[in-house]
Design a protein around this motif. Structure first.
Motif, PDB file in Angstrom:
ATOM      1  N   SER A 748       0.836  -1.203   0.000  1.00 23.07           N
ATOM      2  CA  SER A 748       0.000   0.000   0.000  1.00 23.07           C
ATOM      3  C   SER A 748       0.868   1.249   0.000  1.00 23.07           C
ATOM      4  O   SER A 748       0.618   2.201  -0.759  1.00 23.07           O
ATOM      5  N   SER A 752       1.207   3.843  -3.225  1.00 21.85           N
ATOM      6  CA  SER A 752       0.879   5.252  -3.007  1.00 21.85           C
ATOM      7  C   SER A 752       2.049   6.144  -3.417  1.00 21.85           C
ATOM      8  O   SER A 752       1.866   7.171  -4.079  1.00 21.85           O
ATOM      9  N   LEU A 775      -4.976   2.375  -1.994  1.00 26.90           N
ATOM     10  CA  LEU A 775      -6.112   2.595  -1.101  1.00 26.90           C
ATOM     11  C   LEU A 775      -6.832   1.282  -0.801  1.00 26.90           C
ATOM     12  O   LEU A 775      -7.221   1.024   0.342  1.00 26.90           O
ATOM     13  N   GLY A 778      -4.803  -0.504   1.698  1.00 22.70           N
ATOM     14  CA  GLY A 778      -4.864   0.170   2.989  1.00 22.70           C
ATOM     15  C   GLY A 778      -6.153  -0.119   3.725  1.00 22.70           C
ATOM     16  O   GLY A 778      -6.167  -0.328   4.937  1.00 22.70           O
ATOM     17  N   VAL A 779      -7.273  -0.163   2.975  1.00 22.97           N
ATOM     18  CA  VAL A 779      -8.561  -0.477   3.593  1.00 22.97           C
ATOM     19  C   VAL A 779      -8.572  -1.920   4.060  1.00 22.97           C
ATOM     20  O   VAL A 779      -9.065  -2.246   5.152  1.00 22.97           O
ATOM     21  N   ASN A 782      -6.811  -2.369   7.330  1.00 21.86           N
ATOM     22  CA  ASN A 782      -7.309  -1.551   8.447  1.00 21.86           C
ATOM     23  C   ASN A 782      -6.174  -0.769   9.099  1.00 21.86           C
ATOM     24  O   ASN A 782      -6.096  -0.654  10.319  1.00 21.86           O
ATOM     25  N   SER A 786      -1.376   3.541   6.327  1.00 24.60           N
ATOM     26  CA  SER A 786      -1.500   3.291   4.892  1.00 24.60           C
ATOM     27  C   SER A 786      -2.590   4.159   4.282  1.00 24.60           C
ATOM     28  O   SER A 786      -2.419   4.742   3.212  1.00 24.60           O
ATOM     29  N   LEU A 787      -3.726   4.235   4.964  1.00 26.93           N
ATOM     30  CA  LEU A 787      -4.849   5.011   4.449  1.00 26.93           C
ATOM     31  C   LEU A 787      -4.478   6.484   4.296  1.00 26.93           C
ATOM     32  O   LEU A 787      -4.789   7.122   3.280  1.00 26.93           O
ATOM     33  N   THR A 788      -3.778   7.038   5.306  1.00 28.13           N
ATOM     34  CA  THR A 788      -3.452   8.465   5.235  1.00 28.13           C
ATOM     35  C   THR A 788      -2.414   8.751   4.162  1.00 28.13           C
ATOM     36  O   THR A 788      -2.437   9.825   3.548  1.00 28.13           O
ATOM     37  N   CYS A 790      -2.296   7.213   1.330  1.00 27.11           N
ATOM     38  CA  CYS A 790      -3.082   7.217   0.095  1.00 27.11           C
ATOM     39  C   CYS A 790      -3.881   8.513  -0.043  1.00 27.11           C
ATOM     40  O   CYS A 790      -3.971   9.092  -1.134  1.00 27.11           O
ATOM     41  N   HIS A 861     -12.687   7.644   8.574  1.00 27.87           N
ATOM     42  CA  HIS A 861     -12.041   7.000   7.432  1.00 27.87           C
ATOM     43  C   HIS A 861     -13.045   6.599   6.356  1.00 27.87           C
ATOM     44  O   HIS A 861     -12.734   6.644   5.172  1.00 27.87           O
ATOM     45  N   ILE A 865     -12.870   7.997   2.474  1.00 26.72           N
ATOM     46  CA  ILE A 865     -12.871   7.138   1.286  1.00 26.72           C
ATOM     47  C   ILE A 865     -13.991   7.546   0.342  1.00 26.72           C
ATOM     48  O   ILE A 865     -13.829   7.563  -0.887  1.00 26.72           O
TER      49      ILE A 865
END
Length: 881
Positions: A748, A752, A775, A778-779, A782, A786-788, A790, A861, A865
């Protein structure tokens, strides 16, 4: 372990254990009678149904009948030693071999006893054929006890693998087409409910009443209250199983028995639901963001151990469709709370006027009879013994745990004798601490009596296992008790039969534990033993060695499997660290370095900060390599948690030691820590030099995880410095390495960063594709970090397209998610974040920027998304903020 599983063409996944999965056992009967009993116990202990087809093990087996049994089974277990079995007049092979051949479409677990000096040549040929099948193998065993352990462990592994096999398939169907080449590492999400190895008796009315409460729209929190041993936990789990399908997001169970402070307890809740916890001061924000408005049921067990009233109240306020069932010895005193007082099992009031069937149906009597039959198969209620059973249940006040403890003694004593012994013992033991309620004194006295009449060896083992936190495995208990594993297993089985040890069927397999009241009593006894300190030392030693065994797998393709195993043992690992802090701190720097991938990716950084700070004061007392490992941990901990001063303290002391490190791996790690921290010293050139030095060393080592990680770090730095061609090469290599070990988190980050590089090179379509892949991963993991990353990439893509409002919304959402979960941006990325925000402020103007940024800061989150996917109305989000 090479698990002997084969031929599963028509069984894509196995049903969960509560659906009573059937396990067919094939063997000859006479020579393997003891082994068949051991396998039956192992299967039953896992709450599965053994299909012990006795006729199939005898001469002249009715072929159609055992074929029908096999057709209705889910798993095949084959036991073989010396005999081949009888061959019928109309058959060319024995019934034993026919069953094996008919099981080709089932998962198979095969076991062969050795030595076998007189093995039938036909059986030898059959086993040779098994060895030639690519998908099937067998395991050797010598004793019935060893076989029982193998079967229990292999069934647990088989179940967990089959469950895990279903998840990636479902995830693959849900993935967008752009993410076609994703690694298939398992998704981290809410954990399955644990299941006991025994049934729940006499609680159907209570289950219905609590389920009805949860069905009422005004009910959000139900607290099951009552003394220890009354059955609160079992009732809560039964209710969760009954109503679980109504909660579309998930139903989770969290034991809080080991917690005394709110923050670690909340972190445990967060991990149970699959939230990304980070190292923030409170995990409430992360849990609230994760749960959102989803429909969740959270079962919190033993809440009286920790003051969680505020946390639960806040959780219910933030998450309007989440419901909580709590168990506690006292009410929580919240406005949203509905108390349900769990009553003792009903005991007949006037047994002289009731028939035998009526007495047998009374819940307390039914529980006694069922547990008695578990230890003495021929036991039955009769006109002669039912009166004594009723009086035993009345003497024990209908408390389920007390009845289970007493009924376990029916193996050696008839009810009349048991009643006499129990009456005498409770008369002596029943006083207990004077400040306990009457029922609690009765239960404690029953526990004391049950433990007191154990043989010395079993009693000492029970006291010994009180050292464990959140349960144990057989090999851990054997090490801590300093006993052979087979003896330990036999004694644990005995304690389980006496209802002193409970076995839960979890995602990690069967796991033994003590109920809180039994553990409290056993721990008191352990504290008085001369060898008590040695027991604690062996406990710490075992889990330090477990970390050592996890070291290499955590750095490669086994990272997820071992991370989950260590997560199961997180409480025991923490206890081991605390022991070493007090008694043997010299071993901790190495332990910290070994556990870093687990602690960081499974989000335990908040817990380890005080441990690292405490050791810093003793830095000069360690040898060079231990100092390097401690400084490495302090530096990267500071980088990840925003403790810049702590990171720079370690950086300044680590640099002079680089040339004194003899171990190439540790030298590579030290250079990497210097690379990550140098940007805090405003030295980006040194950061890149250190990263490349680390990379040169890692290339000569078999370290796929760290090689991929340093490639990503180097590529990111080169990207930030404008060295695009070299950055592209390093990031492509990192992507290949991360995918090669199925590391979704690392993939991830790499995707990114490659997406951001594509933006800088003027390839927006390629960037969007890479960011979508990042993304998605990352989802699935959890992981907020990773999510941030992206979201920051999407913000840059939006800014590049001239949509500065959307860029601001996504960038500020990423910042807020990190802030709420205690995650800090790596030092090498901070300058560019500040530059991007300055660019967006200049484009929007101060007032509009502040409005949009505030709206982004309010996004969880899921909403973030949705904003990425264009499903969030930006103007409405700004207006609501």
């Amino acid at each position: 372990m090479d698990l002997p599983v084969g031929g599963a063409a028509h069984h894509t996944h196995i049903r969960t254990p509560d659906q009573r999965l059937r396990v067919f056992v094939s063997s000859t009967l006479r020579e393997l009678a003891a082994e068949r009993r051991a396998v039956e116990r192992a299967i039953t202990a896992m709450r599965l149904t053994p299909v012990m087809f006795e006729l199939g093990a005898r001469p002249h087996p009715p072929r159609q009948l055992y074929r029908a049994y096999l057709a209705q089974s889910d798993v095949f277990i084959g036991l073989y030693w010396q005999e081949y079995g009888w061959v019928g007049p109309d058959m060319t092979v024995s019934g034993l071999q026919d069953e094996l051949e008919l099981s080709r479409d089932l998962p198979r677990l095969l076991y062969v006893k050795a030595p076998a000096a007189e093995r039938d040549p036909r059986l030898a040929d059959m086993l040779a054929g098994v060895e030639q099948e690519a998908a099937t193998s067998y395991r050797l065993f010598a004793t019935a006890t060893e076989l029982g352990r193998l079967v229990r462990d292999d069934l647990a592994t088989l179940l967990s693998e089959r469950f895990a096999a279903g998840a990636p398939a479902a995830a693959a169907q849900a993935r967008p087409a752009a993410a076609g080449a994703q690694p298939m590492a398992p998704t981290r999400g809410p954990r399955l409910l644990p299941m006991g190895a025994t049934s729940l008796v006499g609680r159907e009315p209570a289950i219905e009443e609590v389920a009805d409460l949860l069905d009422r729209p005004e009910v959000r929190l139900v607290t099951l209250t009552g003394p220890g041993g009354i059955g609160k936990s079992r009732l809560a789990l039964a209710v969760a199983e009954r109503v679980g399908e109504q909660f579309t997001e998930g139903t989770v169970f969290v034991s809080l028995a080991e917690f005394t402070r709110p923050e670690p307890a909340l972190a445990a809740i967060g991990r149970a639901v699959g939230a990304s916890i980070g190292a923030g001061p409170s995990p409430l924000d992360a849990i609230g963001d994760h749960l959102g408005d989803g429909r969740w049921l959270i079962v919190l067990d033993n809440v009286e151990q920790v003051d969680l009233a505020h946390g639960i109240d806040e959780l219910l306020t933030r998450c309007p469709r989440t419901m909580v069932v709590a168990t506690s010895r006292r009410v929580l005193r919240l406005r949203a709370e509905w108390e349900y007082e769990v009553q003792p099992l009903a005991v007949p009031d006037d047994p002289d006027t009731m028939t035998l069937p009526e007495l047998a149906a009374a819940p307390a009597v039914a529980l006694f009879a069922e547990r008695a039959r578990a230890v003495r198969r021929g036991f039955a209620l009769t006109e002669a013994n039912v009166g004594a059973v009723v009086r035993i249940c009345r003497l024990l006040e209908g408390i389920p745990l007390a009845i289970e403890l007493a009924s376990a003694r029916i193996r050696l004593k008839d009810p009349e004798i048991l009643l006499e012994k129990l009456t005498d013992s409770l008369g002596v033991l029943g006083t207990g601490p004077v400040d306990l309620p009457e029922r609690q004194r009765t239960l404690r006295a029953t526990v004391e009596w049950s433990v007191g009449i154990l043989p010395d060896a079993e009693r000492r083992l029970l006291q010994t296992v009180a050292v464990f936190v959140d349960g144990w495995t057989v090999d851990a208990a054997a090490h801590v008790a300093d006993l052979p594993e087979h003896e330990t297993l036999e004694m644990i089985d005995t304690l389980h039969q006496h209802s002193l040890v409970h076995v839960d069927i979890t995602e990690a397999g069967p796991r033994s534990r003590l109920l809180v009241i039994v553990r409290e009593y056993a721990a008191e006894q352990l504290s008085t033993r001369d060898d008590g300190p040695e027991v604690h030392r062996r406990h710490a030693e075992y889990f330090r060695q477990l970390a050592g065994r996890a070291d290499h797998p955590l750095r490669g393709a086994g990272q997820y499997e071992w991370g989950e195993r260590l997560q199961t043992e997180a409480g025991n690992l923490s206890a081991a660290v605390r022991w070493h802090l007090e008694h043997d701190p010299g071993r901790l720097p190495h332990l910290f370095r070994q556990l870093w991938p687990f602690w960081s990716l499974w989000e335990h950084l908040a817990e380890i900060r005080p441990w690292v700070r405490r050791l810093r004061d003793d830095l000069d007392s360690f040898d060079v390599e231990s100092r390097v490992e401690l400084l490495w941990t302090a530096a990267v901990l500071g980088d990840n948690t925003g403790d810049d001063a702590g990171a720079l303290w370690a950086y300044e002391r680590l640099g002079p030691l680089l040339d004194r490190i003899g171990d190439p791996f540790l030298q590579a790690m030290a250079h990497l820590a210097m690379a990550w921290t140098a940007p805090l010293a405003e030295d980006m050139d040194r950061a890149l030099r250190e990263a490349l030095a680390s990379l040169d060393l890692f290339r000569g080592l078999d370290e796929p995880f760290w090689t991929a990680l340093v490639l990503t770090a180097a590529g990111t730095m080169e990207c930030n410095l404008g060295h695009h061609d070299v950055a592209a090469d390093h990031l492509a290599q990192a992507d290949e390495s991360a995918a090669g070990i199925d590391n979704a988190w690392l993939c991830s980050w790499v995707r990114s960063q490659r997406g951001i590089l594509a933006i800088q090179l003027g390839h927006p379509e390629q960037a969007a594709d890479l960011l979508e892949q990042g993304l998605t991963l990352g989802v699935r993991t959890n992981n907020v970090r990773s999510l941030t990353l992206c979201l920051a990439g999407y913000a840059q893509l939006a800014a590049d397209d001239g949509d500065f409002a959307r860029a601001t919304l996504l960038g500020c959402a990423a910042d807020a998610l990190r802030r709420r979960t205690g995650i800090h941006l790596w030092p090498m990325l901070r300058r560019h974040r500040e530059e991007r925000h300055a660019q967006m402020r200049a484009a929007l103007g101060d007032e509009r920027y502040e409005q949009v940024c505030a709206a982004g800061g309010r996004l969880g989150h899921r909403e973030a998304i949705a904003a990425v996917n264009g499903e969030l109305d930006l103007d409405a989000a700004v207006a609501s903020s």
